[in-house]
Design a protein around this motif. Structure first.
Motif, PDB file in Angstrom:
ATOM      1  N   GLU A  96      -0.704 -31.829 -41.492  1.00  0.00           N
ATOM      2  CA  GLU A  96      -1.557 -30.647 -41.339  1.00  0.00           C
ATOM      3  C   GLU A  96      -1.415 -29.728 -42.544  1.00  0.00           C
ATOM      4  O   GLU A  96      -2.370 -29.081 -42.960  1.00  0.00           O
ATOM      5  CB  GLU A  96      -1.182 -29.918 -40.041  1.00  0.00           C
ATOM      6  N   LYS A  97      -0.219 -29.678 -43.091  1.00  0.00           N
ATOM      7  CA  LYS A  97      -0.019 -28.874 -44.297  1.00  0.00           C
ATOM      8  C   LYS A  97      -0.688 -29.541 -45.502  1.00  0.00           C
ATOM      9  O   LYS A  97      -1.306 -28.868 -46.333  1.00  0.00           O
ATOM     10  CB  LYS A  97       1.484 -28.705 -44.535  1.00  0.00           C
ATOM     11  N   ILE A  98      -0.560 -30.850 -45.575  1.00  0.00           N
ATOM     12  CA  ILE A  98      -1.168 -31.568 -46.692  1.00  0.00           C
ATOM     13  C   ILE A  98      -2.675 -31.323 -46.716  1.00  0.00           C
ATOM     14  O   ILE A  98      -3.278 -31.128 -47.765  1.00  0.00           O
ATOM     15  CB  ILE A  98      -0.857 -33.079 -46.583  1.00  0.00           C
ATOM     16  N   ALA A  99      -3.275 -31.319 -45.499  1.00  0.00           N
ATOM     17  CA  ALA A  99      -4.725 -31.166 -45.403  1.00  0.00           C
ATOM     18  C   ALA A  99      -5.195 -29.899 -46.092  1.00  0.00           C
ATOM     19  O   ALA A  99      -6.289 -29.851 -46.659  1.00  0.00           O
ATOM     20  CB  ALA A  99      -5.140 -31.141 -43.938  1.00  0.00           C
ATOM     21  N   GLU A 100      -4.361 -28.855 -46.058  1.00  0.00           N
ATOM     22  CA  GLU A 100      -4.793 -27.572 -46.603  1.00  0.00           C
ATOM     23  C   GLU A 100      -4.921 -27.597 -48.118  1.00  0.00           C
ATOM     24  O   GLU A 100      -5.511 -26.704 -48.710  1.00  0.00           O
ATOM     25  CB  GLU A 100      -3.820 -26.472 -46.160  1.00  0.00           C
ATOM     26  N   SER A 101      -4.326 -28.593 -48.751  1.00  0.00           N
ATOM     27  CA  SER A 101      -4.442 -28.654 -50.206  1.00  0.00           C
ATOM     28  C   SER A 101      -5.282 -29.850 -50.664  1.00  0.00           C
ATOM     29  O   SER A 101      -5.269 -30.205 -51.825  1.00  0.00           O
ATOM     30  CB  SER A 101      -3.053 -28.731 -50.830  1.00  0.00           C
ATOM     31  N   ARG A 102      -5.977 -30.490 -49.718  1.00  0.00           N
ATOM     32  CA  ARG A 102      -6.845 -31.606 -50.090  1.00  0.00           C
ATOM     33  C   ARG A 102      -8.287 -31.211 -49.819  1.00  0.00           C
ATOM     34  O   ARG A 102      -8.544 -30.321 -49.009  1.00  0.00           O
ATOM     35  CB  ARG A 102      -6.498 -32.852 -49.260  1.00  0.00           C
ATOM     36  N   SER A 103      -9.211 -31.909 -50.473  1.00  0.00           N
ATOM     37  CA  SER A 103     -10.605 -31.666 -50.137  1.00  0.00           C
ATOM     38  C   SER A 103     -10.916 -32.401 -48.839  1.00  0.00           C
ATOM     39  O   SER A 103     -10.120 -33.210 -48.359  1.00  0.00           O
ATOM     40  CB  SER A 103     -11.511 -32.142 -51.265  1.00  0.00           C
ATOM     41  N   TYR A 104     -12.104 -32.093 -48.287  1.00  0.00           N
ATOM     42  CA  TYR A 104     -12.437 -32.677 -46.993  1.00  0.00           C
ATOM     43  C   TYR A 104     -12.448 -34.199 -47.045  1.00  0.00           C
ATOM     44  O   TYR A 104     -11.988 -34.871 -46.139  1.00  0.00           O
ATOM     45  CB  TYR A 104     -13.790 -32.140 -46.509  1.00  0.00           C
ATOM     46  N   LEU A 105     -12.985 -34.718 -48.149  1.00  0.00           N
ATOM     47  CA  LEU A 105     -13.084 -36.175 -48.250  1.00  0.00           C
ATOM     48  C   LEU A 105     -11.722 -36.794 -48.526  1.00  0.00           C
ATOM     49  O   LEU A 105     -11.410 -37.879 -48.040  1.00  0.00           O
ATOM     50  CB  LEU A 105     -14.066 -36.525 -49.380  1.00  0.00           C
ATOM     51  N   GLN A 106     -10.890 -36.062 -49.272  1.00  0.00           N
ATOM     52  CA  GLN A 106      -9.575 -36.619 -49.606  1.00  0.00           C
ATOM     53  C   GLN A 106      -8.687 -36.789 -48.387  1.00  0.00           C
ATOM     54  O   GLN A 106      -7.735 -37.559 -48.426  1.00  0.00           O
ATOM     55  CB  GLN A 106      -8.863 -35.687 -50.594  1.00  0.00           C
ATOM     56  N   PHE A 107      -8.966 -36.036 -47.344  1.00  0.00           N
ATOM     57  CA  PHE A 107      -8.053 -36.110 -46.203  1.00  0.00           C
ATOM     58  C   PHE A 107      -8.314 -37.344 -45.334  1.00  0.00           C
ATOM     59  O   PHE A 107      -7.474 -37.694 -44.519  1.00  0.00           O
ATOM     60  CB  PHE A 107      -8.145 -34.836 -45.361  1.00  0.00           C
ATOM     61  N   VAL A 108      -9.455 -38.001 -45.505  1.00  0.00           N
ATOM     62  CA  VAL A 108      -9.766 -39.151 -44.638  1.00  0.00           C
ATOM     63  C   VAL A 108      -8.676 -40.229 -44.697  1.00  0.00           C
ATOM     64  O   VAL A 108      -8.216 -40.686 -43.658  1.00  0.00           O
ATOM     65  CB  VAL A 108     -11.154 -39.727 -44.979  1.00  0.00           C
ATOM     66  N   PRO A 109      -8.203 -40.634 -45.872  1.00  0.00           N
ATOM     67  CA  PRO A 109      -7.154 -41.660 -45.883  1.00  0.00           C
ATOM     68  C   PRO A 109      -5.886 -41.232 -45.156  1.00  0.00           C
ATOM     69  O   PRO A 109      -5.178 -42.078 -44.601  1.00  0.00           O
ATOM     70  CB  PRO A 109      -6.859 -41.861 -47.368  1.00  0.00           C
ATOM     71  N   TYR A 110      -5.601 -39.929 -45.134  1.00  0.00           N
ATOM     72  CA  TYR A 110      -4.396 -39.482 -44.422  1.00  0.00           C
ATOM     73  C   TYR A 110      -4.523 -39.725 -42.930  1.00  0.00           C
ATOM     74  O   TYR A 110      -3.532 -39.973 -42.256  1.00  0.00           O
ATOM     75  CB  TYR A 110      -4.145 -38.000 -44.689  1.00  0.00           C
ATOM     76  N   THR A 111      -5.755 -39.634 -42.425  1.00  0.00           N
ATOM     77  CA  THR A 111      -5.908 -39.846 -40.984  1.00  0.00           C
ATOM     78  C   THR A 111      -5.585 -41.284 -40.597  1.00  0.00           C
ATOM     79  O   THR A 111      -5.171 -41.537 -39.472  1.00  0.00           O
ATOM     80  CB  THR A 111      -7.337 -39.513 -40.527  1.00  0.00           C
ATOM     81  N   ASP A 112      -5.757 -42.211 -41.534  1.00  0.00           N
ATOM     82  CA  ASP A 112      -5.365 -43.591 -41.241  1.00  0.00           C
ATOM     83  C   ASP A 112      -3.886 -43.694 -40.899  1.00  0.00           C
ATOM     84  O   ASP A 112      -3.471 -44.566 -40.162  1.00  0.00           O
ATOM     85  CB  ASP A 112      -5.608 -44.477 -42.467  1.00  0.00           C
TER      86      ASP A 112
END
Lengths: 174, 368, 350
Positions: B48-64
């Protein structure tokens, strides 16, 4: 009649404002003193599923958001309370939903929001003794914190990298 | 009268049947569990913290990496929250393709669940059968996304690419074959006397408690609550598809296991319909243009979907910049696990393994 | 008394012209040779079992099992053995060193000793003790002591709980096992293993005369061998590895060997008691000793195959369920079987 109207009729002067989320879910900002009462009322009127509790840090203030769902009425409703950032305290809703237990612990752990009357408010994801609350906007990301095994076998948080057993994993941080 | 002394036993974080790094501290009276405490967070990566420093599209791989067993549904849950936030609509063919991969992902998850559950009960054959069939589905995913576990396939605006050549035929052949494979598991396990001995009558959770704990997914349906977000709060194109919600009223672990077996069959049924639709419909699978610097309007959205393990929700707050202001993940594993201490109270330690297996958690999902 | 291996060796030596009178040294050498022969036989069988278990289980589970080491992985047991021997032998700091050291031996030695009165074939028996089956039952009752010591000496809660489980199970299943054996002994009228085999030659295999007894014996045997569904000795999904959680290297190898030697031993007892032992149709031209040992081995392998098949099919039973099956179902049934057999024998039917 919408759920927000129900709440407005039942509790006077509790709903500060109503709003709609971008996805069309009805939300209301309520006074934090009457949170448990409102939740209890909503639970009685069918909102039996607490989907999520999330805390948001808006730097000047903090919010705790409750997403509810009714299994019988098949409706969503969102509750929000605004809390003071210098003293982030809100009442616990574990008396209404037992499932709120861990969600509140998580919010406490990562945002430092204290829940009054919570049966067992401890950190859940991070070890005890972690410095700072990571999801706050002013969390200091430059401090390296390590978890080592203490004398009695429990987890101990330290910022002293020399106490680590595997020293080679340390990298120069400049 | 003999006196017994209570003692604590530590199960995990590294233990054969904790499916990852979860630690139980059990207070035991002989072999009977008096109290269970869980210590989480060994796999906490601060997504959740990482998400705040990524763009919306960049966070998709993290959800995997959340629930790394069923990456497709994670992709979709996040994507849907972003799409709700920005008001993006996806072409219908794209939606059907998403439904197809999500339902196949559900089958993958339930296969892995069946395998590991029985592995914990010391039957080593089901996991081999399940992995054999799971492999075939992963091959399909690989042809779509290039990856077998971390797909990064469903993304805001649609999916990453259209189906490759021959995909429809391969999928159709697989969908034809899988029912017999599921029958094979059922034949081996469902009426197995020892399976019944081990699973029936333990891990009871009545519907009222289940709802109050916020337990969702097959766990809730095994307690007799007919609730499926695909049906009750439909998203994507599920309202156009024909499927049943599988429930059982016994409230025990066996019921929850059978619910998942039934769900696999229903998912096959949905996947067939989705495949027909993909073949029938023409047109693109994604919106024609998705901006590279994507800045949704201010506001917030909460989307929940029926992930294989339960209700997976993403709450996204946008401040109008290209990074999400706050992403909060409601993970089914985390919320289902809270009911475990009540389910195992008074049972034997061997039952802990069975009940814990039936909760079907993924530690990446619990700790985030 | 029937022929023993010793007699056969003396006979073979006399054929090539070697004979000795009353001198003790050659006798001791021959006895030592027989002891080594049995150890080698057991070790070879154990190695073969581990390979067979992997292969059979693999094929049940739609895979192929070991394929790299040797043709179809036949050398896998040797590689495993080398691995175990070269591993570090760890003794936990707070373990009771002496007991920790001796426990694997207490488990291992009885599992080999049971082969003394075991008729591997006609004339292939170390010593046809007049109380053979009684001796086997008594010897195999020693190993739970070693299990308990191992669990206690490890100073590990998993090991302690695992060993308590294992011992509870061993003791509760020994009783129905012995009770069913009495049924066989009643029919035969002798405790000697060789006599039991010969009696089945005269009548028929006791599996047909004692169907209920056989089923009880089979279930008890699977429990005694600690095979799935009754493998509480290990219960790896709860107690990591049961009583040998802390053991590694050579000491672990001893437990491993003992477990498979036990599998061999009990399969051999079952083959002897219920499937006619070494008896089977003979092919003219092949020596009787070899044929009978062959039949015996085939029967043992069939039983081992059955246990592997079972392992591939069913999960493990819970600890309280195992004990309640043992005490509430198996023992009454075994007593019933004994009662019926006694009536039939007294009535002259059997």
């Amino acid at each position: 009649m919408s759920t927000t109207d129900d709440v407005k009729n039942r509790f006077e002067e509790v709903v500060v404002e109503t709003y709609t989320q971008n996805d069309g879910k009805e939300g209301m900002l309520i006074k934090k003193e009457s949170l448990v009462d409102v939740c209890g009322f909503l639970y009685e009127s069918g909102f039996d599923h607490l989907s999520m509790i999330s805390g948001v840090d808006y730097v000047e203030w903090m919010e705790v958001v409750y997403h509810l769902w009714s299994y019988t009425r098949k409706e969503n409703v969102v509750l929000k309370v605004k809390i003071d950032r210098s003293m982030p305290v809100v009442n616990s809703v574990t008396s209404v939903w037992r499932g709120a237990d861990w969600m509140e612990r998580e919010t406490y752990d990562l945002l430092g929001i204290t829940f009054d009357n919570h049966p067992d408010l401890r950190r859940i994801l991070l070890p005890e003794g972690w410095i700072g609350y990571p999801l706050r906007k002013d969390y200091d990301l430059t401090i390296d914190q390590y978890v080592i095994i203490g004398e009695d076998g429990s987890d101990v948080v330290t910022t002293d990298a020399s106490k680590l057993l595997r020293k080679e994993v340390l990298h120069d941080r400049n | 009268m003999t006196e017994t002394e209570e003692f604590t036993i530590n199960v995990g974080p590294v233990h054969p049947s904790t499916h990852g790094v979860l630690r139980f501290v059990l207070r035991m009276d002989g072999e009977t569990i008096k109290d269970t405490e869980m210590v989480l967070g060994q796999l906490h990566r601060g997504l959740e913290k990482i998400a705040e420093s990524r763009s919306y599209l960049q966070f998709v791989p993290y959800t995997d990496r959340l629930d790394y067993i069923s990456g497709m549904t994670n992709n979709y849950a996040y994507t849907k929250a972003v799409e709700d936030l920005a008001g993006i609509t996806v072409p219908r063919r794209g939606e059907y393709l998403r439904v197809l991969v999500m339902e196949l992902g559900r089958i993958v998850n339930h296969m892995l669940f069946t395998g590991t559950l029985f592995l914990d009960l010391a039957a080593s054959t089901p996991i081999m059968y399940c992995f054999r069939d799971r492999h075939n589905i992963l091959e399909l995913f690989e042809s779509l996304s290039g990856a077998r576990i971390t797909f990064n396939y469903i993304r805001p605006g649609g999916v990453r690419g259209d189906i490759p050549e021959g995909f429809i035929d391969k999928t159709r052949a697989l969908l034809k074959e899988l029912p017999s494979r599921i029958d094979e598991y059922a034949e081996l396990l469902n009426d197995n006397e020892i399976v019944k001995m081990r699973l029936k009558g333990i891990g009871m959770l009545n519907p009222k408690d289940a709802i109050n704990y916020g337990v969702t997914g097959p766990m809730l349906r095994g307690s007799g609550v007919s609730y499926d977000i695909r049906k009750d709060d439909p998203y994507s194109v599920y309202d156009e598809l024909d499927f049943k919600v599988c429930t059982r009223n016994e409230c025990d672990t066996y019921a929850r296991y059978v619910v998942r077996m039934d769900e696999m069959r229903e998912s096959l049924h949905i996947a067939e319909q989705a495949l027909d639709a993909i073949e029938r419909l023409q047109g693109p699978v994604s919106t024609p243009y998705f901006p590279r610097i994507f800045k949704p309007v201010r506001g917030e959205s909460y989307s929940r979907i029926e992930a294989p393990k339960g209700e997976l929700g993403f709450y996204i707050v946008s401040d109008g910049s290209e990074h999400p202001y706050r992403v909060k993940i409601r993970s089914p594993s985390f919320c289902n696990l809270i009911a475990l201490p009540q389910m195992v109270k008074g049972l034997k330690i061997s039952d802990l393994v069975a009940v814990f297996g039936i909760v079907d958690i993924c530690l990446g999902d619990v700790d985030r | 008394m029937t022929q023993t291996i010793y007699d056969n060796i003396v006979y073979l030596l006399s054929l090539v012209g070697i004979s000795f009178g009353d001198s003790i040294v050659p006798k001791i050498i021959i006895v030592l040779f027989i002891a080594i022969l049995i150890l080698v036989e057991v070790s070879l069988m154990v190695m073969f079992f581990t390979w067979m278990e992997r292969k059979v289980l693999g094929h049940i589970q739609v895979r192929r099992g070991p394929m790299i080491t040797g043709p179809h992985g036949l050398l896998q047991p040797i590689v495993d053995g080398i691995k175990l021997l070269t591993k570090e032998d760890i003794t936990p700091k707070r373990a009771d060193k002496w007991l920790y050291f001796i426990a694997p031996l207490i488990v291992f030695v009885p599992s080999i000793l049971v082969f003394i009165p075991m008729p591997f074939g006609q004339g292939a028996i170390v010593s046809d003790l007049p109380v053979g089956i009684l001796y086997i039952m008594a010897i195999s009752a020693i190993s739970p002591v070693g299990v308990l010591i191992a669990g206690w000496a490890s100073d590990n809660k998993y090991a302690l709980l695992g060993s308590l489980r294992a011992v509870a199970q061993d003791i509760s299943y020994e009783i129905p096992m012995v009770l069913t054996v009495i049924g066989v002994v009643l029919i035969t009228g002798s405790l000697s293993m060789q006599d039991i085999v010969l009696a089945q030659g005269e009548k028929t295999w006791f599996v047909f005369l004692q169907p209920l007894g056989f089923i009880i014996f089979l279930i008890a045997a699977i429990a005694e061998m600690s095979r799935i569904p009754f493998d509480l000795h290990e219960s790896e999904s709860e107690f990591v590895a049961g009583f040998f959680t802390e053991y590694s290297g050579m000491k672990f190898a001893f437990f491993f060997l003992a477990e498979y030697a036990h599998l061999f031993g009990i399969s051999a007892i079952m083959a002897t008691l219920y499937f006619g032992g070494w008896q089977g149709p003979l092919i003219p031209g092949i020596p009787v000793v070899i044929m009978s040992v062959g039949w015996f081995t085939i029967k043992v392998l069939a039983i081992v195959f059955f246990t592997i098949w079972l392992r591939g099919t069913v999960p493990r039973v819970r600890v309280d369920q195992i004990l309640s099956i043992g005490w509430k179902v198996m023992i009454p049934l075994a007593l019933l079987n004994l009662f019926i057999t006694g009536l039939l024998v007294a009535g002259g039917v059997l």
